[in-house]
Design an enzyme around this catalytic site. Sequence first.
Site, mmCIF file in Angstrom:
data_model
loop_
_atom_site.group_PDB
_atom_site.id
_atom_site.type_symbol
_atom_site.label_atom_id
_atom_site.label_comp_id
_atom_site.label_asym_id
_atom_site.label_seq_id
_atom_site.Cartn_x
_atom_site.Cartn_y
_atom_site.Cartn_z
ATOM 1 N N ASP A 98 0.902 -1.148 0.000
ATOM 2 C CA ASP A 98 0.000 0.000 0.000
ATOM 3 C C ASP A 98 0.943 1.199 0.000
ATOM 4 O OD1 ASP A 98 -1.422 2.284 0.916
ATOM 5 O OD2 ASP A 98 -2.994 0.975 1.686
ATOM 6 N N HIS A 99 1.047 1.890 -1.122
ATOM 7 C CA HIS A 99 2.146 2.852 -1.238
ATOM 8 C C HIS A 99 2.031 4.005 -0.238
ATOM 9 C CE1 HIS A 99 -0.494 5.362 -3.759
ATOM 10 N NE2 HIS A 99 0.366 6.342 -3.571
ATOM 11 N N HIS B 264 -5.732 2.872 1.305
ATOM 12 C CA HIS B 264 -4.984 4.021 1.834
ATOM 13 C C HIS B 264 -5.674 4.683 3.033
ATOM 14 C CE1 HIS B 264 -2.988 3.289 -1.849
ATOM 15 N NE2 HIS B 264 -3.683 4.093 -2.622
HETATM 16 C C1 BG6 Z 1 -3.609 5.128 -6.108
HETATM 17 C C2 BG6 Z 1 -4.972 5.240 -6.712
HETATM 18 O O1 BG6 Z 1 -3.507 3.989 -5.310
HETATM 19 O O2 BG6 Z 1 -3.363 6.269 -5.319
HETATM 20 C C3 BG6 Z 1 -5.088 6.507 -7.540
HETATM 21 O O3 BG6 Z 1 -5.208 4.103 -7.526
HETATM 22 C C4 BG6 Z 1 -4.726 7.697 -6.704
HETATM 23 O O4 BG6 Z 1 -6.400 6.653 -8.059
HETATM 24 C C5 BG6 Z 1 -3.384 7.491 -6.045
HETATM 25 O O5 BG6 Z 1 -4.682 8.834 -7.546
HETATM 26 C C6 BG6 Z 1 -3.065 8.606 -5.086
HETATM 27 O O6 BG6 Z 1 -1.762 8.459 -4.655
HETATM 28 P P1 BG6 Z 1 -0.920 9.706 -4.212
HETATM 29 O O7 BG6 Z 1 0.376 9.111 -3.765
HETATM 30 O O8 BG6 Z 1 -0.796 10.586 -5.397
HETATM 31 O O9 BG6 Z 1 -1.696 10.352 -3.102
#
Ligand code: BG6
Length: 494
Positions: free
Chosen positions: A183-184, A246
Amino acid sequence: PKAEPCVLVIFGATGDLTWRKLIPSLFSLARKDCLAEDFRILGIGRREMSDDAFRDDLRGRLTASGSDKGTAEAGAFTEDAWNAFAASISYLSGDFFDPETHRRLAERMKDFPGANRLFYLATAPSAAPEIVRRLAEVGLNREERGFSRIVLEKPFGHDLASAQELNRLIAEDFDESQVYRIDHYLGKETVQNVLFFRFGNALFESVWNRNHIEYVEITAAESLGVGHRAGYYDESGALRDMVANHLMQLLALTAMDAPVSLEADSVHDKKSEVWRSIRPMTPEQVASRTVRAQYVAGTVGGEQVPGWLEEPDVPASSRTETYVALDLRIDNWRWAGVPFYLRTGKRLAQQVTEIAVHFHKPPLSFFPCQDCFQSNVIILRIQPDEGISLTFGAKQPGTSRRAVPVSMDFCYQGNFEDPLSAYAVLLLDALRGDSTQFTRGDGVEAQWRIMTPIATAWAEQDQEPMPTYVAGSDGPHQAEGLLEWNGHAWRSIA
Ligand code: BG6
């Protein structure tokens, strides 16, 4: 410490994730000297290509301009650094569904030094069960001479039953300690800092409970649309795309009890307890405690943009939500009665991700206060303008007896160096064997146990008109109502 020597096998090597995130992050790690000398990357994709052609393709992406560019993750590009890094990259073409590809992969692995391997599934989720099974068939799941780990991207299933089934399939061939569900958000510096802020200071934790906290807002607002991912997004929607992973992680970090240690299982245990304390909603609760909506045409950042239903590749009948707001309750001793409001959406006024913790109002108010609901709030700003601020009421100077909200601010910028990108952090953790910032199997199931009844109830209300919001706004007006009846209000994102 450096990562151990390892072969990183990327399934889906010609896809977006590889050139947008994985390769730029690995390149930045290589330049910071975080990778072992014997580190190798093997990309697998369907397209026929030589090793050199694959390297050239990646190089072209990294140095391209505009939206085709491999993101800032890579840092400044230099020819020498790239050439040194590119020498570790090779390519294998093959269909993931063909057992022959995996046999050739097993053969190819013998050419590499060492016996450690990390398999990164940067593929469509539907390919995951097949790849997992085939890897096991050729014995690549075994950890006889070195480690064998798999990294799985979201979405991990699309509801509780499919996530359980996927966990079951993986567990047939891999031990849980080998599995890294990414989960990044957990790789973001400011997200990792939530635990340090709470448990690295004695000051906040003593007031971090229902006795002092009135409500918590978790916002992940995006001004961007879905870009070229409309096909994927139409299937998933905001609930599955952002909340089920997230936002659930942000909520767990905000609400969890102190872990016994920072060992992966201790942290996972405490997060799972939070998710398990959220009772799945009944259809009636879904009706009163959730809002979903789609954006209609509007102006975002000065640019006129079409509505969701007019986007290319989106069917006119789409009922996919591009916005979600939820009022969740954590039924445990620490949080009983404290609403956790979550919201996320595309094409909103601003790009902002933050956690706002609102403290109770004083029991008696001697001082008339403007905007008092904005006082006594701790805001953990995840992005952009990363930082932490505490707002409180102060006496307006002069003869007035009014209080006005003021704030104490901490900003990352200027205090710390630029952090590694989220993907770089997590790739390094996976290479080092630290799964603390990944999601354990029971965790994804616990998240889906909360999300699935919501998605199901929404699907059953398919005759009701879909609420809308104007692109570039704060979201649908129904979301205000969600908080109003508790006497609360969202922070403005405009
Ligand atoms: C991703 C989603 O996991 O996270 C995207 O699939 C979203 O839709 C993105 O835009 C948001 O990531 P960050 O790091 O830009 O907040």
